[in-house]
Write a protein that holds these residues in place. Structure first.
Motif, PDB file in Angstrom:
ATOM      1  N   ALA A  86      75.007  71.725  57.860  1.00 18.88           N
ATOM      2  CA  ALA A  86      74.894  70.785  58.780  1.00 18.88           C
ATOM      3  C   ALA A  86      74.830  71.280  60.477  1.00 18.88           C
ATOM      4  O   ALA A  86      76.217  71.528  60.897  1.00 18.88           O
ATOM      5  CB  ALA A  86      76.180  69.392  58.067  1.00 18.88           C
TER       6      ALA A  86
ATOM      7  N   THR B 167      74.777  63.784  62.341  1.00 15.96           N
ATOM      8  CA  THR B 167      73.043  62.754  61.877  1.00 15.96           C
ATOM      9  C   THR B 167      72.448  62.542  63.479  1.00 15.96           C
ATOM     10  O   THR B 167      72.812  61.915  64.461  1.00 15.96           O
ATOM     11  CB  THR B 167      72.884  61.466  61.542  1.00 15.96           C
ATOM     12  OG1 THR B 167      73.701  60.436  61.834  1.00 15.96           O
ATOM     13  CG2 THR B 167      74.616  62.123  60.413  1.00 15.96           C
TER      14      THR B 167
ATOM     15  N   GLU C 249      68.343  60.132  63.764  1.00 14.72           N
ATOM     16  CA  GLU C 249      67.376  59.483  62.899  1.00 14.72           C
ATOM     17  C   GLU C 249      66.666  59.499  64.192  1.00 14.72           C
ATOM     18  O   GLU C 249      67.315  59.027  65.868  1.00 14.72           O
ATOM     19  CB  GLU C 249      68.690  58.415  62.827  1.00 14.72           C
ATOM     20  CG  GLU C 249      69.028  58.858  61.651  1.00 14.72           C
ATOM     21  CD  GLU C 249      69.767  57.747  60.660  1.00 14.72           C
ATOM     22  OE1 GLU C 249      69.803  56.410  61.357  1.00 14.72           O
ATOM     23  OE2 GLU C 249      70.326  57.858  59.282  1.00 14.72           O
TER      24      GLU C 249
END
Length: 192
Positions: free
Chosen positions: A27, A47, A49
Motif C-alpha cells: 500500500a 488511497t 481516487e
C-alpha cells in the motif's frame, strides 16, 4: 557450487532492491506533520481516487481520529506537475490547482483546517502509481488559526472514484447561488 550459490544470492539481492515496482500489493503511504495553532503528525496508508467526470483526484489518509486529504484539479488528466494550493471554494475552477483539508480531534473539539496557499508536487511513476510532496498553509474553520503543513505520499495506487463522482449539470445550483450572492447587498444574510 560456490558460484551457483553466489549467483542465487546476487539475484535475490537485485530482486529485493526493486521493491516499489515488484510488490504491487504494498500500500502507498502518506506522512505529514504540522505546527502552529496545533501541532501533530500522521503516517498512514493512503488511497487515491480519480473522478474522471469532474477531473478530480483525491489522495487521503486517516490515522485514528486524524485525517488529511489532498484534492488535485488537473487540466484534463493526471499528470506530473506542480499544483498551487488554493482555497477549496476556488480550486476546482482554477486549473491546475489543489486543495488541502486536515481534520483533528483536540481534547474538547473536532478541528478542521483548509489550505489557502502552498503547493503540491505530483509525480506519476512508470507503474501508474503516484508520489508527491505537499507544502501548505492551512487555516482553521471557523477560527482562522494558521498551521504550516508539510508531507509526502509515496507509491499510491489510483482507483476510479465510485462514490460522489458525477458531473455537475451546466445549469447547476452552484451557479445560481453565485449569481444571487453577487447581487445581494451586504448584510442580506451572506456568509463570508
Amino acid at each position: 557450487m560456490r558460484f551457483g550459490l553466489a549467483l542465487a544470492l546476487g539475484l535475490t539481492l537485485l530482486t529485493a532492491c526493486d521493491v516499489p515496482e515488484t510488490q504491487p500489493l504494498r500500500a502507498g503511504r502518506l506522512a505529514a506533520q504540522w505546527a502552529g495553532a496545533d501541532s501533530g503528525k500522521i503516517s498512514a496508508p493512503a488511497t487515491a481516487e480519480w473522478c474522471a467526470a469532474r477531473l478530480r483526484l483525491e489522495v487521503r489518509a486517516i490515522q485514528g481520529d486524524t485525517g488529511l486529504a489532498v484534492a488535485l484539479y488537473p487540466v484534463d488528466s493526471i499528470e506530473s506537475d506542480s499544483y498551487p494550493v488554493l482555497d477549496p471554494t476556488r480550486a476546482d475552477s482554477v486549473r491546475p490547482s489543489a486543495s488541502v483539508g486536515l481534520r483533528l480531534f483536540s481534547q474538547t473539539a473536532v478541528k478542521g483546517y483548509r489550505g489557502d496557499s502552498g503547493a503540491v508536487l505530483l509525480v506519476r511513476l512508470s507503474s501508474g502509481r503516484l508520489s508527491g510532496k505537499v507544502t501548505a498553509w492551512v487555516r482553521g474553520v471557523p477560527n482562522r488559526e494558521q498551521v504550516t503543513l508539510s508531507g509526502k505520499f509515496d507509491r499510491v495506487a489510483v482507483l476510479p472514484q465510485e462514490r460522489g463522482c458525477v458531473a455537475e449539470p451546466p445549469d447547476s445550483n452552484a451557479d445560481s447561488l453565485q449569481d444571487s450572492s453577487e447581487s445581494a447587498e451586504p448584510g442580506d444574510g451572506q456568509v463570508d
